[in-house]
Design a protein around this motif. Structure first.
Motif, PDB file in Angstrom:
ATOM      1  N   VAL A   1     -61.393 110.622  20.591  1.00 54.14           N
ATOM      2  CA  VAL A   1     -62.518 110.504  19.655  1.00 54.14           C
ATOM      3  C   VAL A   1     -62.960 109.043  19.661  1.00 54.14           C
ATOM      4  CG1 VAL A   1     -63.219 110.628  17.221  1.00 54.14           C
ATOM      5  CG2 VAL A   1     -61.717 112.402  18.202  1.00 54.14           C
ATOM      6  N   GLN A   2     -64.256 108.805  19.883  1.00 54.26           N
ATOM      7  CA  GLN A   2     -64.720 107.416  20.012  1.00 54.26           C
ATOM      8  C   GLN A   2     -64.852 106.766  18.649  1.00 54.26           C
ATOM      9  OE1 GLN A   2     -68.286 108.316  22.459  1.00 54.26           O
ATOM     10  NE2 GLN A   2     -67.446 106.810  23.920  1.00 54.26           N
ATOM     11  N   LYS A   3     -64.459 105.494  18.597  1.00 52.06           N
ATOM     12  CA  LYS A   3     -64.691 104.678  17.407  1.00 52.06           C
ATOM     13  C   LYS A   3     -66.101 104.086  17.533  1.00 52.06           C
ATOM     14  CE  LYS A   3     -60.420 104.650  15.619  1.00 52.06           C
ATOM     15  NZ  LYS A   3     -60.116 105.069  14.233  1.00 52.06           N
ATOM     16  N   LYS A   4     -66.723 103.779  16.413  1.00 51.03           N
ATOM     17  CA  LYS A   4     -68.054 103.149  16.478  1.00 51.03           C
ATOM     18  C   LYS A   4     -68.002 101.896  17.353  1.00 51.03           C
ATOM     19  CE  LYS A   4     -69.494 104.678  11.837  1.00 51.03           C
ATOM     20  NZ  LYS A   4     -69.659 104.208  10.449  1.00 51.03           N
TER      21      LYS A   4
ATOM     22  N   GLY B   1     -57.325  98.941  22.032  1.00 47.99           N
ATOM     23  CA  GLY B   1     -56.555  98.981  20.795  1.00 47.99           C
ATOM     24  C   GLY B   1     -57.327  99.647  19.664  1.00 47.99           C
ATOM     25  N   SER B   2     -58.150 100.629  20.057  1.00 45.45           N
ATOM     26  CA  SER B   2     -59.074 101.240  19.075  1.00 45.45           C
ATOM     27  C   SER B   2     -58.375 101.787  17.832  1.00 45.45           C
ATOM     28  CB  SER B   2     -59.857 102.381  19.738  1.00 45.45           C
ATOM     29  OG  SER B   2     -60.534 101.886  20.868  1.00 45.45           O
ATOM     30  N   SER B   3     -57.097 102.190  18.000  1.00 41.93           N
ATOM     31  CA  SER B   3     -56.403 102.763  16.824  1.00 41.93           C
ATOM     32  C   SER B   3     -56.123 101.680  15.783  1.00 41.93           C
ATOM     33  CB  SER B   3     -55.081 103.424  17.257  1.00 41.93           C
ATOM     34  OG  SER B   3     -54.187 102.418  17.727  1.00 41.93           O
ATOM     35  N   ASN B   4     -56.340 100.415  16.166  1.00 31.94           N
ATOM     36  CA  ASN B   4     -56.090  99.310  15.227  1.00 31.94           C
ATOM     37  C   ASN B   4     -57.348  98.777  14.564  1.00 31.94           C
ATOM     38  OD1 ASN B   4     -53.249  99.086  15.333  1.00 31.94           O
ATOM     39  ND2 ASN B   4     -53.374  98.094  17.331  1.00 31.94           N
ATOM     40  N   ILE B   5     -58.509  99.308  14.954  1.00 28.92           N
ATOM     41  CA  ILE B   5     -59.786  98.764  14.447  1.00 28.92           C
ATOM     42  C   ILE B   5     -59.829  98.848  12.918  1.00 28.92           C
ATOM     43  CG2 ILE B   5     -62.282  99.160  14.297  1.00 28.92           C
ATOM     44  CD1 ILE B   5     -62.156 100.164  17.215  1.00 28.92           C
TER      45      ILE B   5
ATOM     46  N   SER C   1     -55.187  92.990  15.456  1.00 35.93           N
ATOM     47  CA  SER C   1     -55.880  92.400  16.611  1.00 35.93           C
ATOM     48  C   SER C   1     -56.179  93.415  17.701  1.00 35.93           C
ATOM     49  CB  SER C   1     -55.004  91.278  17.203  1.00 35.93           C
ATOM     50  OG  SER C   1     -54.805  90.264  16.237  1.00 35.93           O
ATOM     51  N   ILE C   2     -57.381  93.313  18.250  1.00 40.61           N
ATOM     52  CA  ILE C   2     -57.869  94.203  19.323  1.00 40.61           C
ATOM     53  C   ILE C   2     -58.525  93.310  20.375  1.00 40.61           C
ATOM     54  CG2 ILE C   2     -58.141  96.287  17.946  1.00 40.61           C
ATOM     55  CD1 ILE C   2     -60.916  95.489  17.217  1.00 40.61           C
ATOM     56  N   GLY C   3     -59.015  93.909  21.456  1.00 41.32           N
ATOM     57  CA  GLY C   3     -59.572  93.053  22.515  1.00 41.32           C
ATOM     58  C   GLY C   3     -60.524  93.780  23.444  1.00 41.32           C
ATOM     59  N   THR C   4     -60.934  93.065  24.464  1.00 41.43           N
ATOM     60  CA  THR C   4     -61.781  93.575  25.547  1.00 41.43           C
ATOM     61  C   THR C   4     -61.109  93.176  26.856  1.00 41.43           C
ATOM     62  OG1 THR C   4     -63.825  93.303  24.265  1.00 41.43           O
ATOM     63  CG2 THR C   4     -64.057  93.355  26.672  1.00 41.43           C
ATOM     64  N   ILE C   5     -61.079  94.081  27.835  1.00 39.44           N
ATOM     65  CA  ILE C   5     -60.458  93.785  29.126  1.00 39.44           C
ATOM     66  C   ILE C   5     -61.522  93.944  30.212  1.00 39.44           C
ATOM     67  CG2 ILE C   5     -58.590  94.377  30.735  1.00 39.44           C
ATOM     68  CD1 ILE C   5     -57.240  95.917  28.396  1.00 39.44           C
ATOM     69  N   PHE C   6     -61.564  93.015  31.201  1.00 39.09           N
ATOM     70  CA  PHE C   6     -62.561  93.179  32.271  1.00 39.09           C
ATOM     71  C   PHE C   6     -61.973  92.821  33.626  1.00 39.09           C
ATOM     72  CE2 PHE C   6     -63.626  88.779  33.269  1.00 39.09           C
ATOM     73  CZ  PHE C   6     -63.199  88.099  32.136  1.00 39.09           C
TER      74      PHE C   6
ATOM     75  N   ALA D   1     -49.500  98.081  19.760  1.00 38.24           N
ATOM     76  CA  ALA D   1     -50.351  99.223  20.134  1.00 38.24           C
ATOM     77  C   ALA D   1     -51.787  98.794  20.441  1.00 38.24           C
ATOM     78  CB  ALA D   1     -50.360 100.329  19.075  1.00 38.24           C
ATOM     79  N   SER D   2     -51.993  97.494  20.668  1.00 32.95           N
ATOM     80  CA  SER D   2     -53.191  97.006  21.356  1.00 32.95           C
ATOM     81  C   SER D   2     -52.644  96.309  22.597  1.00 32.95           C
ATOM     82  CB  SER D   2     -53.960  95.977  20.536  1.00 32.95           C
ATOM     83  OG  SER D   2     -54.458  96.517  19.350  1.00 32.95           O
ATOM     84  N   MET D   3     -52.936  96.889  23.772  1.00 31.52           N
ATOM     85  CA  MET D   3     -52.365  96.319  25.009  1.00 31.52           C
ATOM     86  C   MET D   3     -52.667  94.828  25.121  1.00 31.52           C
ATOM     87  SD  MET D   3     -53.221  97.512  28.880  1.00 31.52           S
ATOM     88  CE  MET D   3     -52.011  97.330  30.193  1.00 31.52           C
ATOM     89  N   VAL D   4     -53.911  94.451  24.795  1.00 29.68           N
ATOM     90  CA  VAL D   4     -54.311  93.037  24.943  1.00 29.68           C
ATOM     91  C   VAL D   4     -53.407  92.148  24.094  1.00 29.68           C
ATOM     92  CG1 VAL D   4     -56.171  91.376  24.595  1.00 29.68           C
ATOM     93  CG2 VAL D   4     -56.707  93.644  25.433  1.00 29.68           C
ATOM     94  N   THR D   5     -53.097  92.609  22.888  1.00 31.67           N
ATOM     95  CA  THR D   5     -52.298  91.802  21.961  1.00 31.67           C
ATOM     96  C   THR D   5     -50.848  91.711  22.418  1.00 31.67           C
ATOM     97  OG1 THR D   5     -53.740  92.711  20.258  1.00 31.67           O
ATOM     98  CG2 THR D   5     -51.815  91.486  19.501  1.00 31.67           C
ATOM     99  N   ASP D   6     -50.278  92.847  22.816  1.00 28.95           N
ATOM    100  CA  ASP D   6     -48.897  92.845  23.330  1.00 28.95           C
ATOM    101  C   ASP D   6     -48.783  91.977  24.583  1.00 28.95           C
ATOM    102  OD1 ASP D   6     -48.480  96.149  22.127  1.00 28.95           O
ATOM    103  OD2 ASP D   6     -47.200  94.450  21.587  1.00 28.95           O
ATOM    104  N   ILE D   7     -49.786  92.057  25.437  1.00 21.58           N
ATOM    105  CA  ILE D   7     -49.701  91.278  26.682  1.00 21.58           C
ATOM    106  C   ILE D   7     -49.980  89.801  26.442  1.00 21.58           C
ATOM    107  CG2 ILE D   7     -50.799  90.963  28.957  1.00 21.58           C
ATOM    108  CD1 ILE D   7     -50.707  94.001  29.212  1.00 21.58           C
ATOM    109  N   HIS D   8     -50.845  89.494  25.467  1.00 20.97           N
ATOM    110  CA  HIS D   8     -51.061  88.060  25.177  1.00 20.97           C
ATOM    111  C   HIS D   8     -49.770  87.416  24.681  1.00 20.97           C
ATOM    112  CE1 HIS D   8     -53.299  84.444  24.512  1.00 20.97           C
ATOM    113  NE2 HIS D   8     -52.775  84.349  23.293  1.00 20.97           N
ATOM    114  N   ARG D   9     -48.998  88.177  23.894  1.00 18.66           N
ATOM    115  CA  ARG D   9     -47.710  87.639  23.426  1.00 18.66           C
ATOM    116  C   ARG D   9     -46.823  87.345  24.634  1.00 18.66           C
ATOM    117  NH1 ARG D   9     -46.212  91.700  20.993  1.00 18.66           N
ATOM    118  NH2 ARG D   9     -44.936  92.484  22.703  1.00 18.66           N
ATOM    119  N   ILE D  10     -46.827  88.273  25.613  1.00 19.31           N
ATOM    120  CA  ILE D  10     -45.987  88.106  26.808  1.00 19.31           C
ATOM    121  C   ILE D  10     -46.490  86.937  27.657  1.00 19.31           C
ATOM    122  CG2 ILE D  10     -45.377  89.242  28.988  1.00 19.31           C
ATOM    123  CD1 ILE D  10     -45.242  91.886  27.271  1.00 19.31           C
ATOM    124  N   MET D  11     -47.815  86.808  27.763  1.00 20.51           N
ATOM    125  CA  MET D  11     -48.387  85.670  28.515  1.00 20.51           C
ATOM    126  C   MET D  11     -47.971  84.345  27.858  1.00 20.51           C
ATOM    127  SD  MET D  11     -50.209  86.986  30.964  1.00 20.51           S
ATOM    128  CE  MET D  11     -51.242  85.663  31.489  1.00 20.51           C
ATOM    129  N   THR D  12     -47.761  84.403  26.532  1.00 24.27           N
ATOM    130  CA  THR D  12     -47.507  83.171  25.774  1.00 24.27           C
ATOM    131  C   THR D  12     -46.014  82.838  25.706  1.00 24.27           C
ATOM    132  OG1 THR D  12     -49.435  83.749  24.422  1.00 24.27           O
ATOM    133  CG2 THR D  12     -47.979  82.025  23.561  1.00 24.27           C
TER     134      THR D  12
END
Ligand code: AHG
Ligand code: MN
Ligand code: MN
Ligand code: MN
Length: 336
Positions: free
Chosen positions: A63-66, A117-121, A126-131, A246-257
């Protein structure tokens, strides 16, 4: 202290030995500007009516979030006119989006997860955009892009990055010369270089996985996580910490850091699917970033960047982060 802007960084990459193509520099600047706009909407939340779900489902069956749709529109509109792209693909679109007339087509392809991370909106996490950026095939000579043009292994990526809409708004980027982090100066609206050559430590004592799926995991993953949970007196000889945003971007930023291992493996809930995360616009860009930061990324059998995609929205099992941990859990897969 005067910090380097994103523009200055990209111009220096253009001049350097990596000779970043001007079209890619423009593309990254445009995507970065679009992420600023997305971050603006995210930051206003309930004040700007972007929270909550629509009644529509995307091609993933979600189901899409706005904000999924708003973010997708922002990225499409920002990237249609530049003349550097031939087409775009997104988690939120069934098929590819060719550059429309009257705009000229260029030699690159842009793929994105507009809102990760739409389930966190709606719960203000924290949520993000990946490109991800790919080249059109060399023999394309100006023809319109097809879906097949997007089905390139991740090692072909020219650039990849993510925006993180958190306490700070950040852009983390690679063009193949290491990983660089930019923090948004919200007063000036400029992305300023704050993290040069991010590096993931080879070892860690922190794992990220959704442990509610434990009973559905394959034995190698179960073995690896059980050993982490056994702590100091177990075979690993050290206590582990667990994190799962449960926002991939957030979990991975922690790992990058600070290091860590992120796992979204195959599980028996949907045995026909190799995993939950999408290869082309989640796993590939994140794997490119992780490898550029000295980490590793496999699907349990092979390097994610070597996986030959068969479909635009195909899923993949993801084990990535601190090199020594990824190699261990991958070795457990080989042992069966
Ligand atoms: P998206 O919001 O773009 O669909 O991605 C969500 C993904 C990823 O960001 C996260 O790591 C994972 O879903 C969380 O899955 P669970 O809710 O099953 O833990
Ligand atoms: Mn996502
Ligand atoms: Mn998404
Ligand atoms: Mn989604």
């Amino acid at each position: 202290m005067k910090r380097k802007s994103l523009t200055q960084f990209l111009i220096e990459q253009q001049r350097s030995e990596c000779a970043l193509p001007a079209d890619v520099r423009l593309l990254i600047e445009v995507v970065a500007r679009a992420c600023k706009a997305i971050g603006h909407h995210v930051g206003k939340g309930a004040l700007s009516g972007v929270l909550g779900s629509l009644t529509t489902e995307n091609v993933q069956g979600e189901v899409q979030k706005k904000l999924d749709v708003i973010s997708n529109e922002i990225l499409l509109e920002a990237n249609e006119w530049g003349g550097n792209l031939s087409a775009m693909a997104s988690e939120e679109m069934d098929t590819i989006h060719p550059i429309p007339n009257p705009y000229p087509r260029g030699g690159y392809l842009l793929l994105f997860d507009p809102l990760d991370g739409s389930s966190n909106i709606d719960v203000n996490v924290s949520i993000g955009t990946i490109f991800s950026v790919l080249r059109m095939p060399a023999d394309a000579d100006g023809r319109e892009a097809t879906e097949a043009d997007f089905l390139q292994p991740g090692r072909q990526q020219v650039a990849a990055g993510y925006a993180l809409y958190g306490p700070q708004t950040m852009l983390v980027l690679t063009v193949g010369t290491g990983v660089y982090g930019f923090t948004l100066d919200r007063e000036m609206g400029s992305w300023l270089l704050t993290h040069e050559r991010m590096q993931i430590p080879a070892d860690t004592a922190e794992f990220a996985i959704n442990t509610s799926n434990t009973r559905h995991w394959a034995p190698p993953v179960r073995r690896y996580v059980d050993e982490c949970l056994a702590g100091k007196t177990g075979p690993r000889g050290k206590d582990f910490n667990m994190r799962w945003v449960a926002s991939m971007v957030t979990d991975i930023h922690r790992i990058m850091t600070r290091g860590g291992i992120f796992m979204y493996p195959w599980d028996a809930r949907e045995p026909g699917k190799p995993g939950k995360l999408r290869l082309l616009y989640e796993a590939n860009p994140m794997s490119f970033l992780v490898e550029q930061a000295g980490g590793a990324a496999t699907n349990g059998q092979q390097r994610i960047l070597d996986v030959q995609p068969q479909g635009l929205h195909e899923r993949v099992s993801v084990l990535l982060g601190s090199k020594n941990e990824v190699e261990l859990v991958t070795a457990y897969h080989a042992e069966g």
